[in-house]
Enzyme design. Structure first.
Site, PDB file in Angstrom:
ATOM      1  N   GLU A  61       0.817  -1.223   0.000  1.00  0.00           N
ATOM      2  CA  GLU A  61       0.000   0.000   0.000  1.00  0.00           C
ATOM      3  C   GLU A  61       0.848   1.270   0.000  1.00  0.00           C
ATOM      4  OE1 GLU A  61      -3.698  -0.260   2.292  1.00  0.00           O
ATOM      5  OE2 GLU A  61      -3.193   1.701   3.129  1.00  0.00           O
ATOM      6  N   ASP A  62       1.932   1.273   0.742  1.00  0.00           N
ATOM      7  CA  ASP A  62       2.658   2.530   0.994  1.00  0.00           C
ATOM      8  C   ASP A  62       4.053   2.604   0.401  1.00  0.00           C
ATOM      9  OD1 ASP A  62       0.490   3.440   2.427  1.00  0.00           O
ATOM     10  OD2 ASP A  62       1.276   2.834   4.372  1.00  0.00           O
TER      11      ASP A  62
HETATM   12  P1  NDP Z   1      -6.525   8.673   7.603  1.00  0.00           P
HETATM   13  O1  NDP Z   1      -7.779   8.709   8.380  1.00  0.00           O
HETATM   14  O2  NDP Z   1      -6.356   7.659   6.549  1.00  0.00           O
HETATM   15  O3  NDP Z   1      -5.254   8.639   8.604  1.00  0.00           O
HETATM   16  C1  NDP Z   1      -5.165   7.628   9.499  1.00  0.00           C
HETATM   17  C2  NDP Z   1      -4.173   6.605   8.988  1.00  0.00           C
HETATM   18  O4  NDP Z   1      -2.873   7.175   9.036  1.00  0.00           O
HETATM   19  C3  NDP Z   1      -4.148   5.422   9.902  1.00  0.00           C
HETATM   20  O5  NDP Z   1      -5.075   4.462   9.460  1.00  0.00           O
HETATM   21  C4  NDP Z   1      -2.720   4.957   9.777  1.00  0.00           C
HETATM   22  O6  NDP Z   1      -2.687   4.113   8.637  1.00  0.00           O
HETATM   23  C5  NDP Z   1      -1.924   6.211   9.453  1.00  0.00           C
HETATM   24  N1  NDP Z   1      -1.163   6.847  10.552  1.00  0.00           N
HETATM   25  C6  NDP Z   1       0.081   7.365  10.451  1.00  0.00           C
HETATM   26  N2  NDP Z   1       0.468   7.927  11.599  1.00  0.00           N
HETATM   27  C7  NDP Z   1      -0.527   7.764  12.477  1.00  0.00           C
HETATM   28  C8  NDP Z   1      -0.682   8.137  13.841  1.00  0.00           C
HETATM   29  N3  NDP Z   1       0.261   8.776  14.543  1.00  0.00           N
HETATM   30  N4  NDP Z   1      -1.860   7.835  14.446  1.00  0.00           N
HETATM   31  C9  NDP Z   1      -2.813   7.176  13.755  1.00  0.00           C
HETATM   32  N5  NDP Z   1      -2.722   6.806  12.461  1.00  0.00           N
HETATM   33  C10 NDP Z   1      -1.581   7.099  11.813  1.00  0.00           C
HETATM   34  O7  NDP Z   1      -6.259  10.117   7.128  1.00  0.00           O
HETATM   35  P2  NDP Z   1      -6.213  10.759   5.728  1.00  0.00           P
HETATM   36  O8  NDP Z   1      -5.586  12.085   5.917  1.00  0.00           O
HETATM   37  O9  NDP Z   1      -5.619   9.866   4.736  1.00  0.00           O
HETATM   38  O10 NDP Z   1      -7.796  10.996   5.433  1.00  0.00           O
HETATM   39  C11 NDP Z   1      -8.651   9.946   5.138  1.00  0.00           C
HETATM   40  C12 NDP Z   1     -10.124  10.276   5.458  1.00  0.00           C
HETATM   41  O11 NDP Z   1     -10.242  11.097   6.620  1.00  0.00           O
HETATM   42  C13 NDP Z   1     -10.855  11.031   4.385  1.00  0.00           C
HETATM   43  O12 NDP Z   1     -11.517  10.151   3.518  1.00  0.00           O
HETATM   44  C14 NDP Z   1     -11.891  11.837   5.119  1.00  0.00           C
HETATM   45  O13 NDP Z   1     -13.134  11.159   5.134  1.00  0.00           O
HETATM   46  C15 NDP Z   1     -11.411  11.899   6.501  1.00  0.00           C
HETATM   47  N6  NDP Z   1     -11.099  13.283   6.864  1.00  0.00           N
HETATM   48  C16 NDP Z   1     -11.735  13.821   7.932  1.00  0.00           C
HETATM   49  C17 NDP Z   1     -11.489  15.116   8.327  1.00  0.00           C
HETATM   50  C18 NDP Z   1     -12.157  15.658   9.535  1.00  0.00           C
HETATM   51  O14 NDP Z   1     -11.769  16.714  10.038  1.00  0.00           O
HETATM   52  N7  NDP Z   1     -13.148  15.000  10.074  1.00  0.00           N
HETATM   53  C19 NDP Z   1     -10.535  15.967   7.605  1.00  0.00           C
HETATM   54  C20 NDP Z   1      -9.890  15.296   6.514  1.00  0.00           C
HETATM   55  C21 NDP Z   1     -10.186  14.011   6.178  1.00  0.00           C
HETATM   56  P3  NDP Z   1      -1.643   2.884   8.455  1.00  0.00           P
HETATM   57  O15 NDP Z   1      -1.830   1.927   9.546  1.00  0.00           O
HETATM   58  O16 NDP Z   1      -2.033   2.355   7.091  1.00  0.00           O
HETATM   59  O17 NDP Z   1      -0.328   3.565   8.445  1.00  0.00           O
END
Ligand code: NDP
Ligand code: ZN
Length: 175
Positions: A61-62
């Site tokens: 994925e990454d």
């Molecule tokens: P994500 O929700 O995908 O980010 C979380 C992911 O980042 C985790 O699943 C993890 O994936 C990885 N990660 C890396 N560092 C950390 C950490 N310290 N703590 C937790 N997770 C971490 O964010 P995106 O920015 O990609 O946005 C995706 C979705 O979020 C959008 O579709 C939108 O719906 C929503 N969004 C909501 C907002 C709001 O304010 N409510 C604003 C912007 C977006 P892994 O395990 O794969 O590394």
């Protein structure tokens, strides 16, 4: 355990230029190692293919890693588990999140264990070292989405499910 060490070395190299989203920009490899630690030492999972797949779970994925590269080095079972937990990055993020919920109950038991550990580790990260710019509301949304995914994964490890539920208890309170 040599294959586990091989996987750590492989993933460390593949993720070498990546950082987590926390304020300290921690090395990315801490995250796959945390999954294997939760599975082996908290969930008592001894299935080597699951532990190796956990370490490799974000490589397709990454990073530039391919399925055939994983199959060649770690076997088809491990490569298959990693593929099962890999999002289709050509889809919009909202759609990918929806598909994770929809697919959760249909993936293999081995892939369910990796996904459970992934969600446990991400909730712990959001509680202890969250993405720097996330509001409480955004954290809460992530907790609730992770729970919706995990509710589809239940039945593979009561211990890991309890550990997830404990991590979920720490969800932020929002208005
Ligand atoms: P994500 O929700 O995908 O980010 C979380 C992911 O980042 C985790 O699943 C993890 O994936 C990885 N990660 C890396 N560092 C950390 C950490 N310290 N703590 C937790 N997770 C971490 O964010 P995106 O920015 O990609 O946005 C995706 C979705 O979020 C959008 O579709 C939108 O719906 C929503 N969004 C909501 C907002 C709001 O304010 N409510 C604003 C912007 C977006 P892994 O395990 O794969 O590394
Ligand atoms: Zn992950």
């Amino acid at each position: 355990m040599n294959i586990v060490i091989n996987a750590i070395a492989f993933a460390a190299d593949k993720h070498r230029n990546q950082r987590r989203k926390d304020a300290d920009a921690s090395p990315y490899i801490n995250h796959p190692i945390a999954l294997a630690d939760v599975l082996a030492n908290e969930g008592d999972i001894e299935d080597e293919d699951v532990l190796v797949a956990a370490i490799l779970h974000d490589t397709i994925e990454d990073t530039e890693t391919t399925l055939s590269e994983l199959a060649e080095q770690f076997g088809h079972t491990v490569a298959g588990i990693v593929l099962e937990v890999t999002d289709d990055k050509s889809l919009p993020k909202g759609e990918r999140k929806r598909l994770q919920v929809e697919h959760a109950s249909h993936i293999s038991g081995q892939a369910k264990l990796v996904k459970l550990a992934d969600k446990i580790c991400n909730l712990r990260d959001i509680s202890g070292s969250p993405p720097a710019d996330w509001t409480a509301e955004r954290k809460r949304e992530y907790f609730d989405w992770a729970k919706a995914v995990v509710d589809g994964l239940r039945g593979v490890s009561p211990t890991l499910e309890r550990i997830f539920d404990e991590a979920y208890e720490a969800r932020p309170v929002t208005a």
